[in-house]
Motif scaffolding. Structure first.
Motif, PDB file in Angstrom:
ATOM      1  N   ASP A 313       0.845  -1.193   0.000  1.00 48.04           N
ATOM      2  CA  ASP A 313       0.000   0.000   0.000  1.00 48.04           C
ATOM      3  C   ASP A 313       0.876   1.237   0.000  1.00 48.04           C
ATOM      4  OD1 ASP A 313      -2.675  -0.536  -0.294  1.00 48.04           O
ATOM      5  OD2 ASP A 313      -3.061  -0.834   1.841  1.00 48.04           O
ATOM      6  N   ASN A 316       2.373   2.319   3.947  1.00 47.63           N
ATOM      7  CA  ASN A 316       3.037   1.308   4.779  1.00 47.63           C
ATOM      8  C   ASN A 316       4.363   1.841   5.315  1.00 47.63           C
ATOM      9  OD1 ASN A 316       1.060  -0.492   4.056  1.00 47.63           O
ATOM     10  ND2 ASN A 316       2.307  -1.664   2.627  1.00 47.63           N
ATOM     11  N   TYR A 342      -0.377  -6.623  10.184  1.00 47.69           N
ATOM     12  CA  TYR A 342      -0.604  -5.315   9.548  1.00 47.69           C
ATOM     13  C   TYR A 342      -1.331  -4.405  10.530  1.00 47.69           C
ATOM     14  CZ  TYR A 342      -1.395  -2.434   5.306  1.00 47.69           C
ATOM     15  OH  TYR A 342      -1.372  -1.452   4.342  1.00 47.69           O
ATOM     16  N   GLN A 344      -1.906  -1.013  13.138  1.00 51.80           N
ATOM     17  CA  GLN A 344      -1.736   0.439  13.186  1.00 51.80           C
ATOM     18  C   GLN A 344      -0.986   0.815  14.460  1.00 51.80           C
ATOM     19  OE1 GLN A 344      -5.418   2.637  12.185  1.00 51.80           O
ATOM     20  NE2 GLN A 344      -6.267   0.651  11.566  1.00 51.80           N
ATOM     21  N   ASN A 364      -0.465  -6.026   2.109  1.00 51.50           N
ATOM     22  CA  ASN A 364       0.588  -6.581   2.975  1.00 51.50           C
ATOM     23  C   ASN A 364       0.800  -8.067   2.717  1.00 51.50           C
ATOM     24  OD1 ASN A 364      -2.101  -6.859   4.153  1.00 51.50           O
ATOM     25  ND2 ASN A 364      -1.104  -7.777   5.908  1.00 51.50           N
ATOM     26  N   HIS A 412       0.717  -0.130   9.350  1.00 51.74           N
ATOM     27  CA  HIS A 412      -0.267   0.508   8.472  1.00 51.74           C
ATOM     28  C   HIS A 412      -0.615   1.872   9.047  1.00 51.74           C
ATOM     29  CE1 HIS A 412      -4.383   0.244   6.214  1.00 51.74           C
ATOM     30  NE2 HIS A 412      -3.499   0.977   5.587  1.00 51.74           N
TER      31      HIS A 412
END
Length: 499
Positions: A313, A316, A342, A344, A364, A412
């Motif tokens: 993405d 990332n 993945y 945050q 991912n 992320h």
């Protein structure tokens, strides 16, 4: 019972088969144990067993029947992809069979008696797989275990067994929902199986498979070359950071394919640093006025050339060892598709085991290029939800599992939406009756779930959605919900015809 050399070995015929397997495992702790029903002995595909069983943390079995041991009504309870087994290919599932299968002794030793040795061998195998999959045991329905069998009509389990299994392996609420769904959709009042299930206690995973070593004999790395694909729209500074992280990789990508979208027909690229900065890899830049991540990723996939593809993405962040570490893990496990952790910034990692994954991460994931020839993102799902789930299901229906890697992880950032992103006009947004769920979610259900899974989802959505909408009269709500559901089915079928 016979050993690998064909000589008879002692086996206590007074105990259950499950207990007997455990005894064999303790006697031969370094061996792979194979079982096969006498009726299928001549069909056992002995030549391929060592190839199929390429590392020790596997549980393979096959039931040559359209039905599985656990009654198909399990779909009312379990909406995961592990229920709707594709019998034509190697397919991830906890639904195991006593007909034929194989497991390593070290797995049975690790489990020990923490899962009771049920007299019904099918029940025991299903219980083992259901409990052990979340702990990292890779479980598959594997048709290559048998040769020239065809599909047979083998009896499935009773409602008593079904309710017992649900009570022992799911939250208690699902016993009530199973009872309700059978009553609503099949007009069955299964009161005795429902009540009897409360005589059984929930089974807990009190064992660990950490001690089972994994060194795959399957060759998956021809050469460690990798291309990266990144769709982007309005995130110039974030994409720059992603490229910088890629430039720091110990194992450098050969090519990075960037698909930049801007629906403004008068626009041109804003990514000036692609030309002005030095990058230690080839950059293939595609600029399009057609917005949509599905189309963008498909354009990028058409441009990849290396042995492996990293689907990334534009927001990332990752360490310099990411590509090297992922390919190492894929070699260790002999796998062709992997999705990384993945999370945050504010999230804590929950899943800590390498295991079979119920979805697919479009930003991912790593995939062997040669398996992508007949796989693309479904543009019918553009601007909706489920395109990554659908992509993963396409791979699984080719016989390729998606394995989750807790390490290395990708951060992320969930970057704010780019300044010129436009919200698409959906065909149904002006309808008087708004579809529920989203037609793209419904399409994913229709394509990949059993009819009973779809109906089970309908029931749970009915209850979940009630508190989020304005109609508080239950009868009026039911009438309106049915209209919304039917509207969603209508639009899902329209989307499906577009493909």
């Amino acid at each position: 019972m016979h050993s690998q050399e064909g000589t008879a070995i002692e086996f206590d015929e007074k105990v259950s088969i499950a207990k007997g397997l455990n005894q064999l495992a303790n006697r031969y702790p370094n061996e792979t144990i194979v079982w096969c029903h006498l009726d299928f002995k001549a069909s056992l595909n002995t030549e391929v067993l060592p190839i199929l069983f390429h590392h020790n943390k596997l549980l393979l079995s096959y039931r040559p029947s359209y039905s599985n041991f656990i009654n198909e009504a399990i779909g009312y309870v379990d909406d995961s992809l592990f229920v709707n087994v594709n019998k034509k290919v190697s397919y991830p599932s906890w639904q195991m069979s006593s007909i034929v299968g194989m497991v390593h002794a070290s797995v049975l030793i690790a489990i020990g008696d923490s899962i009771p040795f049920d007299t019904d061998f099918d029940y025991y195998l299903n219980s083992v797989a259901k409990q052990a999959m979340p702990l990292g045991l890779l479980c598959y329905s594997e048709p290559q275990l048998l040769k020239n069998t065809g599909i047979n009509n083998i009896l499935t389990s009773s409602h008593y067994t079904l309710f017992k299994f649900v009570k022992q392996h799911y939250r208690t609420r699902w016993v009530f929902l199973l009872f309700l769904n059978l009553l609503i959709y099949e007009k069955r009042l299964v009161l005795l199986p429902f009540l009897t299930s409360f005589c059984f206690r929930k089974r807990n995973s009190s064992f660990s498979l950490e001690g089972v070593k994994v060194v795959s004999s399957r060759e998956v790395i021809d050469e460690p070359t990798i291309d990266v694909i990144i769709p982007t729209i309005g995130r110039k500074p974030y994409l720059y950071d992603v490229l910088k992280d890629l430039a720091k990789q110990i194992l450098l990508p050969k090519k990075v394919v960037i698909v930049e979208q801007n629906p403004d027909v008068a626009s041109s690229t804003e990514l000036d640093y692609l030309e002005s900065d030095f990058w230690p890899f080839q950059i293939k830049h595609i600029f399009t006025h057609q917005a949509g991540a599905c189309n963008a990723r498909n354009l990028a996939l058409d441009a990849v050339e290396s042995d492996w593809v990293f689907l990334a993405d534009d927001d990332n962040r990752f360490e310099s060892t990411l590509l090297e570490d992922v390919l190492y893990k894929m070699k260790q496990y002999g796998i062709f598709v992997a999705t990384t952790s993945y999370i945050q910034n504010h999230e804590t990692k929950v899943h800590l085991q390498i295991k079979q994954w119920p979805t697919f991460g479009a930003g991912n994931s790593f995939v062997k290029k040669n398996v992508l020839d007949n796989v693309r993102f479904n543009t019918s799902l553009e601007f909706g939800y489920g395109e990554d789930v659908d992509f993963g299901m396409q791979l699984r229906n080719l016989g390729l599992d998606v394995i989750y890697l807790p390490e290395p992880h990708i951060l992320h950032l969930k970057a704010p939406i780019g300044g010129f992103r436009t919200k698409p006009v959906l065909k149904w947004q002006k309808d008087n009756i708004q579809p529920k769920p989203s037609p793209t979610v419904m399409l994913s259900c229709i394509l990949h779930k059993t009819s009973k899974q779809q109906l089970g989802y309908k029931t749970t959505l009915f209850f979940k959605y009630f508190k989020h909408q304005k109609i508080k009269n239950p009868i009026r709500y039911l009438v309106n919900f049915r209209k919304q559901w039917n509207q969603s089915v209508f639009w899902a079928n329209q989307l499906n015809q577009k493909q």
